[in-house]
Design a protein around this motif. Sequence first.
Motif, short mmCIF file in Angstrom:
data_model
loop_
_atom_site.label_atom_id
_atom_site.label_comp_id
_atom_site.label_asym_id
_atom_site.label_seq_id
_atom_site.Cartn_x
_atom_site.Cartn_y
_atom_site.Cartn_z
N PHE B 276 70.41 60.89 4.31
CA PHE B 276 68.95 60.74 4.44
C PHE B 276 68.24 61.95 3.83
O PHE B 276 67.27 61.82 3.09
CB PHE B 276 68.60 60.59 5.92
CG PHE B 276 67.16 60.26 6.18
CD1 PHE B 276 66.67 58.99 5.92
CD2 PHE B 276 66.29 61.23 6.67
CE1 PHE B 276 65.33 58.69 6.16
CE2 PHE B 276 64.96 60.93 6.91
CZ PHE B 276 64.47 59.65 6.66
N GLY B 277 68.75 63.14 4.14
CA GLY B 277 68.15 64.37 3.59
C GLY B 277 68.28 64.42 2.08
O GLY B 277 67.34 64.79 1.37
N GLY B 300 59.92 60.67 6.93
CA GLY B 300 60.91 61.64 7.38
C GLY B 300 61.66 61.24 8.63
O GLY B 300 62.41 62.05 9.19
N MET B 301 61.44 60.02 9.12
CA MET B 301 62.12 59.59 10.35
C MET B 301 63.39 58.83 10.00
O MET B 301 63.34 57.75 9.40
CB MET B 301 61.19 58.70 11.17
CG MET B 301 61.72 58.40 12.57
SD MET B 301 61.91 59.90 13.58
CE MET B 301 60.19 60.30 13.90
N ARG B 317 65.61 60.48 14.47
CA ARG B 317 65.67 61.92 14.26
C ARG B 317 64.82 62.23 13.03
O ARG B 317 64.99 61.61 11.97
CB ARG B 317 67.12 62.34 14.02
CG ARG B 317 67.30 63.80 13.78
CD ARG B 317 68.75 64.05 13.35
NE ARG B 317 68.89 65.34 12.72
CZ ARG B 317 69.44 66.39 13.30
NH1 ARG B 317 69.92 66.31 14.51
NH2 ARG B 317 69.54 67.53 12.65
N GLU B 318 63.94 63.19 13.20
CA GLU B 318 63.08 63.55 12.07
C GLU B 318 63.82 64.54 11.18
O GLU B 318 64.27 65.59 11.64
CB GLU B 318 61.77 64.15 12.56
CG GLU B 318 60.75 64.25 11.44
CD GLU B 318 59.35 64.59 11.94
OE1 GLU B 318 59.26 65.38 12.89
OE2 GLU B 318 58.38 64.07 11.38
N ILE B 319 64.02 64.18 9.94
CA ILE B 319 64.67 65.06 8.98
C ILE B 319 63.70 65.28 7.83
O ILE B 319 63.46 64.39 7.02
CB ILE B 319 65.99 64.45 8.45
CG1 ILE B 319 66.96 64.21 9.62
CG2 ILE B 319 66.63 65.35 7.40
CD1 ILE B 319 68.24 63.49 9.22
N ILE B 320 63.10 66.44 7.81
CA ILE B 320 62.12 66.74 6.77
C ILE B 320 62.74 67.74 5.80
O ILE B 320 63.16 68.82 6.20
CB ILE B 320 60.84 67.37 7.36
CG1 ILE B 320 60.24 66.46 8.45
CG2 ILE B 320 59.82 67.67 6.26
CD1 ILE B 320 59.60 65.21 7.93
#
Lengths: 391, 340
Positions: B276-277, B300-301, B317-320
């Motif tokens: 995802f990142g 970003g979720m 999980r928020e991955i920004i």
Amino acid sequence: MTKEPAQKTTDQILDNRQSLSKLREILFANIIMAGEIPSPTGLERAVTQFLSDRFSEGWLNDISRDQAGNVAAVLPGTDVKRNLLVAAHVDKIWGESEDHTVNVGVGRMSGRGIADNGLGVAVLATLPLVLEALEIQLKSNLILLGTTRSFGRGDLAGMRFFLEHTDREIGAALCLEGMNLGRLSYSCLGMARGVISVDSKGSFSSPDEHSSGAIACLNELVRELLELNRDEFPETKILIGSIEAGSGYNVPPGRAMVRFEIRSEDADLVERVETEVKSLVGQKEVGYVGEVNVEMIAHRQPGNLGADHPLVKEARNTLSCLGIRPNVEPSISELSALLDQKIPSLTLGITKGENRHAPDEMIHLEPIFDGLAQIVSVLQFMDASGFEFEG
Amino acid sequence: MHQVLNLKGKPMLEVDKTVARWLKTNTFHHSEFWDMQELIRAKERAGISISLCIPTLNEEKTIGKEIIVFKSELMDRYPFVDEIAVIDSGSTDNTIEIAASYGADTYLSAEILPEHGFKAGKGENLWKAIHQLKGDVICYVDADIKNIHPKFVTGLVAPLLYRPEVQYVKAFYDRPLALSEGLRPSGGGRVTEILVRPLFSIFFPELTALMQPLSGEYAVRRGLLETLPFPIGYGVETSHLIDVFRTHGLDAFAQTDLDRRVHRNQSTIDLGKMSFGILQAFLNRLRHYDIVSELPEVNGMFRQLQAEGRCYEMLNREIIEEERPPMVNLPEYRERHGRD
């Protein structure tokens, strides 16, 4: 004639210990690298290559590998006729496919074979730098030897080959073992090592018939073997080292085997008990449907340098100076091949450790410097002496 | 050098020719650089200094070994590396103590450029290392390698010593994938093969020449490193590759086969977060280079599912993928490293 040089003082030994701490990283890196190389008996090529590379980097002379796979190198002394030997066996008890990762913590390292004998190999590799750091120039040529095929069926083949074929006369020798610091071996037990195998030859076809199969036969044999132990002097012991049999809950085992050692200070007694074992096996075979066999795979002759030998006294003195209590124990390793050749020899331990021969075998790092100071002190004493050994 | 194998009967496209040529000229094996004395001479001829950076977060099981081996072999025995630094994200175990006890310089990421704040992520450590360390070349090596060996540094730095045009050297390794008839699959790892290689194949096919684009071991010249923006999370390596490729072309890269790397395996859940990142960073680069028009704002979720019996629930999980600017844009950096 035995010339006995002055023993080292506590201050000299402790000064050496202090000076050696500057080799920390190099020594520790050697332990990690030697520890992580798989080297089961008979497959030691990679670790002897490591030693050979280290000897090359140290500009040692006569770096060579012999037909037995041993690796040797010479640190030249000032007197070309004199030779001392420092040896470490390079094989480990673990298979090639086992995880040999070394874990490093604060003040300790752990991993398969790190003590036996990754540390011994690492110290052998570092010894030229140790002597250089202490500005020690030996009179004798120092032969550094990594020996192969020490364990089990290897039967000390590496050391035996070297001793049979070297053209150098060796004045005295040290064998290095990773643990435990304080170990002082100057005698060897007579030993005979063998395997008894029971093979039912498929005679047990169903769980109802002879329900314990080869295990029952082996169990009876083990009980009878242990009855051969003799407590009267000189004591003779049979050590049952391992048993293999069976594959599950409900299948009668077709094969079983026991590995054993006979140990005694008296070579005749070892031979006599070996004959009795063979006789037992022979009797067992008569009344058994399958096959029972015994194979003797290794022998050692007993030997003893003697507690009063100057080398032993110096080793005790060194340990005393370092505040370490000697742990005197007879050996059945390379030392026996050396004593067999009437070479004054000792086996010394290098550091404290735990879990010997377990996957998490562990060594403490700081005591290694005591172990190194001990080795240097004994080596200097050997260099200054002219020993005789009556055997 | 490695032999390049082509699919039989298919004419080579221009990009395939480029990749084939690059694989022949810019792919090395660590054993080509076994002679340490020669490497030291090459380093002296090149007149460059080398910093080794190990980013950490709770790596007490492996960090000690890395420091011991690198310091002994690459500083004490041979003066190849000029500094070894551990940049830590705030370990709660004994990582820092162990690293320091074996002679590494240790820094807390949060204490480097404190006026710029601290963001949690490996990329943050790599970015701050550019400011903190002194070398003309920075070699990054992950801290979780079990079978550590000096080749992890020499194999990556050596191409920079011999090939002035090479700026960025990546590691690749054997993976225990099925081998047959002498062919060795590139084995880039699950995220590489399922996500990154397909994306590169579509948008930047030349970058598929890199066997393991996500490997955490690489050596880069400072002059290039200071110009790169740094995503602070999982996307840092992917973003670098795209930026360097767009600005310097494929020939700025090289890659070195380091044979084998033993490390912890990540769970599928963790690989999902990683993917995802990376995808965020990738889409950001597409937007930056205006490759895809009308790309929506990246969400970003990251949403995963968990089932326990008949109870199903969302694990959000928020991955920004926040991004740090090129280091050379910071006045503090320009002053410390004489860039004004």
